[in-house]
Design an enzyme around this catalytic site. Structure first.
Site: not given
Lengths: 315, 278
Positions: A10, A58, A83, A117, A167
């Site tokens: 990313r 989104e 999303f 998460d 990530r």
């Protein structure tokens, strides 16, 4: 292994986008309140007139991206994979893919390496969702160098693209200065004759280690890095099936509909061979450190090694 | 163009709508007929468009967010010269150009649409692009009133209002009927005007959205409105122009049978002949 530089794809994406923005003024970048995480903020800071943060919507972002694309803009729209492809799925299908518009859906935080998460944010079905959409192209780069080339390829491709990013910081293994990204072409990282490991994204480096471990046991494993998941390199996969007789697929995604599914579909008609799919077997992820999750789902070097060895030995 | 000329076009469009849906044995006449005057006025008087150059980058845009009114849009485009009127006869047929819902590949169609709530986001993107490039084209998007139940409509409204897209003009075709009943019976989006005002829009209520003078004045006011997008909420009659279809929800998504087809066409032809005598 010697100490290697680690960069999340990313981050590579954010930097590459900002560089590409200097060359092409038709690039517009959009985000949905995650610009710091997806790294589109780098572009946003450099080109504020071509950057739009729509906030937490989104679906509308994909629709606006489509509208911008009808006027000739090349739009990179980013959010988390969950999303971008989940929440906005039908807008990507009907407003972007069906009219075949130049929108590049670039989603970070794909797979279980999201970590702490937890399952709600660990998207393990995005490849499956994007694969079934006509015209959609899917690219999942494995390291920093490949990501930068993938961003350029996404820009050059005329039509919708799904770019899958992670990530977690991961090793930069493409150290060859002549590295060449060929759209739709798999890269054979290591030759072998007993089995072919087909990996994509972050697990590629773990698969490289696994190949070393297998070699120590006398198992000759070929390793193919698939950065373009759709259209997939059928020729290379069929050749591998023919020459090694067994295929293992590795992905941080559900084994249903992802790389494993794509590889099976690619070889079944012309050269069906046994395939072991490593990934998430119809389960959601859970909270925890990324590397521990990799271990849990057999995506680390040890896991890939053990499952491949068992598979090759016919257990 | 004077109103009689526009009415003659609208009458032809209505006949095309009935022919297209009759031949297709399906389609949506009700919401096509309610929106007819608005689309006829836009394409024949308000919008800067050229049927000979449908992809001109400086043209005004129109997105039919209520894409099921495709028979209406196609008929307006055909009567305006974007493609032969004869194409209407093949609406929804296998291999035909005219798809069941608008598709960008059709000359004059600016965006694929039909999945409700999506067209308005695309229109917002078009208006945003004009602002980025300092282009003067305007973007129009027509929504159904039932379509306002979709959350994406309000996401787009929030963005358009926040970005002060005064080159964007939404039109709500307020015929008060959706497939499962009246808006109030299903899930009322009222008060529509107050909602759009709260999202930063200039709102114009048009009492009769099948009246050219009222529509003309609304579009003029929209074009003069600076610093905010405009939403025209026009009250219309679903099935307008065909007596047995008017205000009858049964005609939302159903084509005429042979007998109904003849009755509808007879009524429209009589009205057309009267207009020609004017």
């Amino acid at each position: 292994m010697p100490e290697v530089k680690k960069i999340a794809t990313r981050v590579s994406y954010g930097k590459a986008l900002a560089e590409l923005g200097e060359i092409h003024d038709d690039i517009v970048v959009m985000d949905a309140d995650l610009a710091a995480s997806t790294q589109t903020a780098i572009f946003g800071k450099k080109f504020p007139d071509r950057f739009f943060d729509v906030g937490i919507q989104e679906g509308n972002m994909m629709g606006i991206a489509a509208g911008l694309a009808t006027t000739g803009k090349k739009v990179f729209a980013s959010s988390f994979a969950m999303f971008a492809t989940g929440r906005a799925y039908e807008i990507i299908r009907n407003s972007i893919a069906y009219p075949r518009l130049n929108v590049k859906v670039c989603a970070s935080h794909a797979g279980v390496s999201v970590g702490e998460d937890g399952a709600s944010h660990q998207c393990i079905e995005d490849i499956a969702l994007m694969r079934v959409i006509p015209y959609m192209v899917i690219i999942q780069p494995a390291d920093d160098i490949e990501t930068k080339e993938a961003v350029k390829a996404a820009y050059e491709h005329n039509g919708p693209v799904y770019l899958r990013l992670a990530r977690l910081a991961s090793p930069v293994f493409n150290t060859d200065p002549d590295y060449k990204f060929e759209f739709g072409k798999g890269i054979t990282l290591r030759d072998g004759s007993d089995v072919t490991i087909v990996a994509s994204g972050l697990p590629v480096t773990a698969a490289m280690e696994a190949c070393e471990m297998l070699a120590a046991d006398g198992i000759s494993a070929r390793l193919i890095n698939i950065h373009t998941i759709k259209p997939i390199d059928e020729e290379l996969l069929i050749k591998a099936a023919r020459e090694t007789g067994k295929i293992v697929t590795v992905e941080e995604h559900s084994v249903i509909g992802g790389l494993g599914g794509a590889v099976c579909e690619a070889i079944t008609e012309k050269c069906p061979v046994p395939v072991r799919r490593i990934g998430l077997h119809d389960v959601f992820g859970e909270s925890g450190p990324a590397l521990e999750l990799y271990k849990k789902y057999g995506l680390d070097a040890q896991g890939i090694y053990a499952q491949t060895k068992e598979f090759v030995e016919g257990k | 163009m004077n109103n009689t000329q526009l009415e003659i076009i609208a009458n032809k469009v209505r006949q095309d709508i009935i022919v297209g849906t009759f031949n297709a044995k399906s389609g949506h006449p009700g919401g096509s007929l309610s929106a007819t005057e608005c689309m006829v006025l836009l394409y024949n008087e308000i919008m800067n468009i050229d049927p000979a150059d449908p992809d001109n980058p400086d043209r005004d845009r129109f997105v039919l967010s209520k894409g099921h009114a495709a028979p209406g849009l196609y008929s307006v485009l055909a009567e305006r010269g974007f493609f032969p009127v004869a194409e209407i006869e093949n609406l929804r047929h296998l291999g035909a150009m005219l798809q069941g819902h608008p598709h960008i590949a059709i000359p004059g169609v600016d965006m694929s649409s039909g999945s409700l709530g999506q067209g308005v986001s695309a229109a917002t993107g078009m208006a945003l692009s004009a602002k980025m490039d300092n282009k003067s084209y305007r973007t129009y998007a027509m929504l159904g009133d039932g379509e306002l139940e979709e959350g994406q409509v309000w996401e787009a409204a929030m963005f358009a209002g926040n970005h002060k897209l005064d080159n964007l003009c939404l039109i709500v075709d307020n015929n008060n009927l959706q497939i499962d009943g009246t808006l109030e019976e299903v899930n009322s989006p009222y008060p529509i005007d107050e909602k759009y005002r709260a999202f930063g829009f200039h709102v114009i209520n048009v009492e009769d959205g099948n009246d050219f003078d009222q529509l003309r004045s609304a579009f003029a006011e929209a074009a003069q409105t600076k610093g905010k997008p405009t939403c025209i909420v026009m009250k219309t009659v679903k099935g307008k122009g065909i007596s047995f279809m008017e205000n009858n929800v049964g005609w939302h998504g159903k084509a005429t049978n042979a007998e109904e087809y003849k009755a509808a066409m007879d009524e429209l032809k009589r009205a057309g002949e009267e207009l020609c005598r004017k």
